[in-house]
Structure formats: structure tokens, C-alpha cells
Scaffold this active site. Structure first.
Site, PDB file in Angstrom:
ATOM      1  N   ASP A  71       0.733  -1.226  -0.007  1.00 15.49           N
ATOM      2  CA  ASP A  71       0.064   0.083   0.067  1.00 15.49           C
ATOM      3  C   ASP A  71       0.735   1.398   0.146  1.00 15.49           C
ATOM      4  O   ASP A  71       0.453   2.268  -0.658  1.00 15.49           O
ATOM      5  CB  ASP A  71      -0.938  -0.153   1.371  1.00 15.49           C
ATOM      6  CG  ASP A  71       0.031   0.031   2.592  1.00 15.49           C
ATOM      7  OD1 ASP A  71       0.287  -1.285   2.814  1.00 15.49           O
ATOM      8  OD2 ASP A  71      -0.003   0.811   3.292  1.00 15.49           O
ATOM      9  N   SER A 122      15.028  -3.883  11.721  1.00 17.62           N
ATOM     10  CA  SER A 122      14.269  -3.406  12.575  1.00 17.62           C
ATOM     11  C   SER A 122      13.729  -4.015  13.845  1.00 17.62           C
ATOM     12  O   SER A 122      13.355  -3.640  14.898  1.00 17.62           O
ATOM     13  CB  SER A 122      12.861  -2.968  11.841  1.00 17.62           C
ATOM     14  OG  SER A 122      12.251  -4.157  11.291  1.00 17.62           O
TER      15      SER A 122
HETATM   16  C1  LIG Z   1       6.345  -2.073  13.396  1.00 19.67           C
HETATM   17  C2  LIG Z   1       7.392  -2.869  12.606  1.00 19.67           C
HETATM   18  C3  LIG Z   1       7.889  -2.323  11.645  1.00 19.67           C
HETATM   19  C4  LIG Z   1       6.896  -1.141  10.727  1.00 19.67           C
HETATM   20  O1  LIG Z   1       7.111  -0.082  11.501  1.00 19.67           O
HETATM   21  P1  LIG Z   1       6.216   1.036  10.877  1.00 19.67           P
HETATM   22  O2  LIG Z   1       6.535   2.432  11.738  1.00 19.67           O
HETATM   23  O3  LIG Z   1       4.694   0.728  11.135  1.00 19.67           O
HETATM   24  O4  LIG Z   1       6.334   1.390   9.254  1.00 19.67           O
HETATM   25  C5  LIG Z   1       9.023  -2.825  11.176  1.00 19.67           C
HETATM   26  N1  LIG Z   1       9.700  -3.749  11.408  1.00 19.67           N
HETATM   27  C6  LIG Z   1       9.355  -4.340  12.873  1.00 19.67           C
HETATM   28  C7  LIG Z   1       9.987  -5.295  13.460  1.00 19.67           C
HETATM   29  C8  LIG Z   1       8.107  -3.804  13.539  1.00 19.67           C
HETATM   30  O5  LIG Z   1       7.830  -4.035  14.885  1.00 19.67           O
END
Ligand SMILES: *Cc1c(COP(=O)(O)O)cnc(C)c1O
Length: 328
Positions: free
Chosen positions: A217, A311
Site C-alpha cells: 500500500d 528493525s
Molecule cells: C512495527 C514494525 C515495523 C514497521 O514499522 P512502521 O513504523 O509501522 O512502518 C517494521 N519492523 C518491525 C520489526 C516492527 O515491529
């Protein structure tokens, strides 16, 4: 305040710098890893910012702590509410515990028991709702209204975005200027925060968002310059199953992000295991999105200096092993 044709730009680099001061000593300054193998394979100089080593296992602690610490004293006394069955729930629960603010987390009745237990383990009250009978937003708003709780959204809030941007701020402070910064994208909180930091600290750097192809999206929104949504995308990148960017993140992404890329689930799985086996880091599927774009050659980065945000690392190892066996 700046505005764009897409809406107001509610977060500036000053907000990211303010967030960095607030989280100092509370969030981990996560390590930046490099790999000769990755550099050879890509022909680039690659720097991985490893938020899988952040407290509670993902960058979300940064935004949650920044948001909770700026509540008014009366709000702090009443408590906060978040609705999530993922990393945001644990982030709000932990930040609440550290700041002495009572966290209430709303989760669907069928949320995995391990997640419910982990969230309770951080000291949160978990309230379950039946997702077949009740609308999540309405349920959460009603509960927040009855108890006077401040709702902390997972990405669409200026304090959350500013907090997430501190991950990139630390990366630039550690490695200097970059040509590209690759960031995964769900609702765009991490991406917009990091792109704001890139714009301020390395103005030539191109911030690029990476999404799962099954939940594209934000990529469609970026390309069509109109906010688009996805309905319950079935990707293994569960942190990126968001329906759409929000009122705060969409204008910021349009203003600061250079491009968007997508990767498919088999590529994501391959990279996730590659990171485990070759770099010895446990990364969850969503956490591997940005690295996948680079390692699967979606971006030609020869000769460039590239930052990659890993992340998060919260993953059920049994599930991962099953996926691995199924993919052979
Ligand atoms: C929440 C999350 C994302 C996405 O983050 P947004 O700020 O919603 O774009 C990516 N990786 C991990 C591990 C997350 O917990």
C-alpha cells in the site's frame, strides 16, 4: 510548521534530536554491524543498524518511550492504552513500566499466547476482544474513554515518528554520510523518522522504503501520490501488515523519501535465514525487509555507502524452522 500538498509536516529534525535526549540512557544505542561477505556480494560499503538488539527486541521502544514521556502529568497518572498484538504492545508495556505509567494493551482473543504472556510479563494489563464481533478501534476507544487512558498509536503520531528517527540519527553519527538508507515500511513511522534524520544529517542520502509485495500500500501510495490501502495482507512480514500509512506519516514519506521498493515473501525468508546463518543475527521477517532489497539486488548499490535498518528480532523459532523446511 511546514505543510505540503499532502498535508502538514508534523515532525522536524529538532523533534528527532529532542527524542534522542529523552531516550538517552533508557533505550540501547544499538550496534552497527558490517560484513565483508555482504560488501563483496553487493560491491557496496554496507552498515547494518541492528534494532533487533534494542530493548524488547525492536525499534518500537524508541517511539513508545518518547511518546509516553511527553504525556501531561494527569495523563501519566491515568495510564495509556495501545492496541497491538506485536512489538508495539511490548514497547508500550515496557516504556510504561519504566516511566511508572500503567499500560493497558488491547489484543484479539486469538492472539498467540506467547505474545499475551510476554506483554503481561512487562507489567501490562491485557484486555482481549473478539475480533469477529467487535471493531478493534471502536472497542479500544470505548475502553480508553471509560478509563480516561491516552491512546498511543503504533506509527501515526508525531512523538512516535520522532522517536523512531533516532535509530537513523545514531547510525549517521556513527558511520558518517551515506548514499542510501534502506528502511522497512509498515505504517511508515520508522521510515519517515529515519528519512527526516537522513535529510538533516546526510542531505545527499536517498532514503528508500521497503515493503512486502503482498502489502504494498505505501509503495502504491508513493507512486500514485494518493493514499492507498491494503486489506489484511497475508505476508509473513507481520509488522508490515498495516492497512495504510496515516495522516502524520503519509505527508512525511512524500516529503523525505526518495523511492519505495518491494520484495516477495520467498526472498524475505531467504534473507532472514542468510542473516541468521552468515551474520549470526536473529532477525524477524519484517526486520529483514530492507536487507532483502539490497541482497536480492533490487537496488544497484555498487560503489555506494549504504545504511540498512534491521528493525527487529522477535520471532517464534519453531515457526521459522517450519517455514525453512517447507521452502526446501
Ligand atoms: C512495527 C514494525 C515495523 C514497521 O514499522 P512502521 O513504523 O509501522 O512502518 C517494521 N519492523 C518491525 C520489526 C516492527 O515491529
Amino acid at each position: 510548521m511546514n505543510a505540503s500538498e499532502f498535508g502538514p509536516l508534523l515532525v522536524s529534525y529538532d523533534d528527532v534530536a529532542g527524542a534522542a535526549r529523552r531516550i538517552q540512557g533508557r533505550a540501547h544505542r544499538t550496534p552497527v554491524l558490517t560484513s565483508e561477505t555482504v560488501n563483496k556480494r553487493t560491491g557496496a560499503d554496507v552498515f547494518f543498524k541492528c534494532e533487533n538488539f534494542q530493548r524488547m527486541g525492536a525499534f518500537k521502544f524508541r517511539g513508545a518511550y518518547n511518546a509516553l514521556s511527553q504525556l501531561l502529568p494527569e495523563e501519566k497518572k491515568r495510564g495509556v492504552l495501545a492496541y497491538s498484538s506485536g512489538n508495539h504492545a511490548q514497547a508500550v508495556a515496557l516504556a510504561g513500566r519504566l516511566l511508572d505509567i500503567k499500560p493497558v494493551i488491547v489484543m484479539p482473543m486469538d492472539a498467540p499466547q506467547v505474545k499475551v504472556e510476554a506483554t503481561k510479563g512487562y507489567g501490562a494489563e491485557v484486555v482481549l476482544y473478539d475480533k469477529h464481533k467487535e471493531d478493534r478501534d471502536a472497542f479500544a476507544r470505548k475502553l480508553a474513554g471509560e478509563r480516561g487512558l491516552a491512546v498511543i498509536p503504533p506509527f501515526d503520531h508525531p512523538h512516535v515518528v520522532a522517536g523512531q528517527g533516532t535509530a537513523a540519527k545514531e547510525l549517521f553519527e556513527e558511520v558518517g554520510k551515506l548514499d542510501y538508507l534502506l528502511v522497512c515500511c509498515g505504517g511508515g513511522g520508522l521510515l519517515s523518522g529515519c528519512a527526516i534524520a537522513a535529510h538533516a544529517l546526510s542531505p545527499e542520502c536517498k532514503a528508500i522504503g521497503v515493503e512486502p509485495a503482498l502489502g504494498d500500500d505505501a509503495t502504491r501510495s508513493f507512486k500514485t501520490r494518493t493514499l492507498q490501502s491494503c486489506h489484511n495482507p497475508e505476508t509473513i512480514a507481520d509488522g508490515a501488515r498495516t492497512h495504510s500509512m496515516g495522516k502524520v506519516t503519509f505527508p512525511l514519506v512524500m516529503a523525505y523519501v526518495h523511492d519505495m521498493l518491494t520484495v516477495d515473501d520467498p526472498e524475505l525468508l531467504r534473507t532472514m535465514f542468510w542473516l541468521w546463518e552468515r551474520m549470526k543475527i536473529v532477525v524477524e521477517p519484517t526486520g529483514a525487509l530492507a536487507a532483502t532489497a539490497l541482497l536480492e539486488g533490487k537496488l544497484s548499490a555498487k560503489g555506494a555507502r549504504v545504511g540498512v535498518i534491521i528493525s527487529g528480532g522477535n520471532i517464534d523459532l519453531r515457526w521459522a524452522a517450519q517455514q525453512r523446511l517447507a521452502s526446501r
